[in-house]
Design a protein around this motif. Structure first.
Motif, PDB file in Angstrom:
ATOM      1  N   ASP A 169       0.636   5.559  -0.869  1.00  0.00           N
ATOM      2  CA  ASP A 169      -0.126   7.006  -0.997  1.00  0.00           C
ATOM      3  C   ASP A 169      -1.298   6.282  -1.114  1.00  0.00           C
ATOM      4  N   ARG A 216      -3.038   3.903  -2.754  1.00  0.00           N
ATOM      5  CA  ARG A 216      -2.818   2.455  -3.731  1.00  0.00           C
ATOM      6  C   ARG A 216      -2.238   1.061  -3.287  1.00  0.00           C
ATOM      7  N   ILE A 231       0.967  -0.862  -0.301  1.00  0.00           N
ATOM      8  CA  ILE A 231      -0.144   0.034   0.270  1.00  0.00           C
ATOM      9  C   ILE A 231       0.948   1.254  -0.303  1.00  0.00           C
ATOM     10  N   LEU A 281      -1.012  -2.798  -3.563  1.00  0.00           N
ATOM     11  CA  LEU A 281      -1.246  -4.036  -5.364  1.00  0.00           C
ATOM     12  C   LEU A 281      -1.275  -5.308  -4.078  1.00  0.00           C
ATOM     13  N   GLU A 284       6.754   3.709 -11.341  1.00  0.00           N
ATOM     14  CA  GLU A 284       6.047   3.629 -12.363  1.00  0.00           C
ATOM     15  C   GLU A 284       5.022   4.639 -14.139  1.00  0.00           C
TER      16      GLU A 284
END
Length: 427
Positions: A27, A29, A25, A31, A136
């Protein structure tokens, strides 16, 4: 090191428990475990194509060397795990050091490739090594998108194969590369699993730099199905705010502890979810440990290690700190580690009451120094790693640390700097 378990096996274990569960995790976001595994495998496959790691030998192979210069981010975690999975050697390059230092380390390590975030490029400069931006949406994504779904070749992982070269500063502004083998990383991983018993519900805080000892917590938590929250810019106020939320497990280097204690008033009740707050790798001075335990409660534990034997030489849990007096010891040896005291006459003692220079043996001890056979020989006594710390063993076998064995300005008869716990660049 058990041949049945590879360093990155926890990646598959976590995905098998719940593929859709959060793994990283950053900010806001998230995965998942499955997506993390897919991205790690894709990058590992690319590294194998670009660098041709080949088959490992059974004894002490040093494969292609890949540096990573990044702040705490998903891509930083993916890069390190992919390097391990590809059978290459991870070389941490700390973005908080200046370009002159980092260019020196890159030359000493003889990097084959540098994976770097754009924000960290000024910390390295240009032209010193082939580099690939890993942000990214940037340069790496073009390659990753074509490799998603690829699996890297299985590279046999020998216990003595080098998986990391980590640098420390030594006197006169020079640097020394520490060769850390697979058995060392796996030994620390297994010990952390035993000490902190991570579970799928855990949310670990990665606030300390991943180029340092915090990296050792990544795989134990992922293997249990837990998740990591990454703090890219971790000031004391931000760390405390994160600890007050859902975080259940955190690791902090000792230098951060007084900064947190100076960040306003707080009490153990401010951290309702926190199970473990691990502080390492050198333990805490008694006064600081007492204040920290008062503010954080019995969830505070300390770890003792050094760059050449990372993090889990000895450990002291929160309950034990309360029993012995905070900071009175750094605890008993961790499973897989052995501690002895070296007397001036060369005698090794391990019985209660022994006093001398602390020496360490076990799986977590380095293989040696990069391109420095004389210094490597001088760092060991009859197979035991010399730490440069004066210590004693109490009646329970706990290690008590005292003053330095010798001053930092002194050298031993063989010319090796006596303060082996010198200033650490990536410790």
């Amino acid at each position: 090191m058990s041949a049945a378990r590879r360093l990155t096996d926890p990646l598959e274990a976590g995905a098998a428990l719940d593929a859709a569960a959060p793994a990283l995790i950053e900010d806001g976001r998230v995965l998942s475990h499955q997506d993390l595994l897919v991205q790690v495998d894709a990058l590992a496959s690319l590294l194998q194509r670009w660098l041709s790691p080949g088959d490992r030998s059974a004894t002490g192979r040093i494969g292609p060397r890949v540096g990573v210069c990044a702040l705490n981010s998903m891509r930083h975690v993916i890069a390190v795990l992919a390097i391990f999975r590809a059978g290459a050697v991870w070389v941490p390059i700390n973005p908080h050091h200046g370009p002159e230092i980092n260019r020196t380390l890159i030359r000493q390590a003889d990097l084959d490739l540098l994976l770097i975030e754009a924000d960290c490029a000024p910390a390295v400069g240009t032209g010193s090594v082939s580099a690939l931006l890993i942000d990214e949406g940037g340069e790496l994504d073009r390659h990753l998108n074509r490799a998603l779904g690829d699996r890297p070749g299985m590279v046999p992982e020998g216990a003595e194969d080098i998986v990391c070269i980590r640098f420390v500063g030594i006197p006169e502004g020079r640097f020394r590369g520490i060769l850390l083998p697979a058995r060392c990383f796996l030994g620390v991983q297994l010990t952390l699993e035993r000490l902190f018993a991570p579970v799928a519900a855990d949310l670990s805080l990665l606030a300390a730099p991943l180029s340092e000892d915090a990296v050792h917590f990544v795989l134990p938590v992922l293997g249990a199905g837990g998740a990591h929250r990454l703090l890219r810019h971790a000031g004391p106020a931000g760390i405390l705010d994160a600890l007050r939320q859902e975080v259940t497990l955190a690791y902090l280097p000792p230098a951060l502890v007084p900064l947190l204690l100076g960040e306003g008033d707080f009490a153990p009740s401010d951290f309702p979810a926190l199970r473990h707050l691990a502080c390492g790798a050198g333990g805490l001075p008694p006064g600081l440990a007492a204040r920290a335990r008062e503010r954080f409660g019995p969830r505070l534990s300390t770890l003792f290690g050094l760059p050449e034997a990372p993090l889990t030489v000895a450990a002291l849990g929160g309950a034990e700190m309360g029993e012995t007096g905070p900071g009175a010891s750094v605890g008993p040896p961790c499973e897989g580690s052995r501690i002895a005291l070296l007397e001036p006459d060369g005698v090794l003692r391990q019985e209660p009451g022994a006093v001398g220079e602390v020496v360490v043996a076990g799986d977590l001890v380095m293989a040696g120094y990069l391109n420095a056979p004389v210094e490597t020989d001088a760092a060991f006594h009859e197979g035991w790693l010399r730490t440069g710390e004066v210590g004693a063993l109490d009646a329970r076998g706990h290690l008590m640390l005292g003053e330095r064995a010798v001053s930092t300005a002194a050298t031993t008869d063989d010319g090796w700097p006596a303060d082996r716990r010198r200033h650490t660049l990536n410790a």
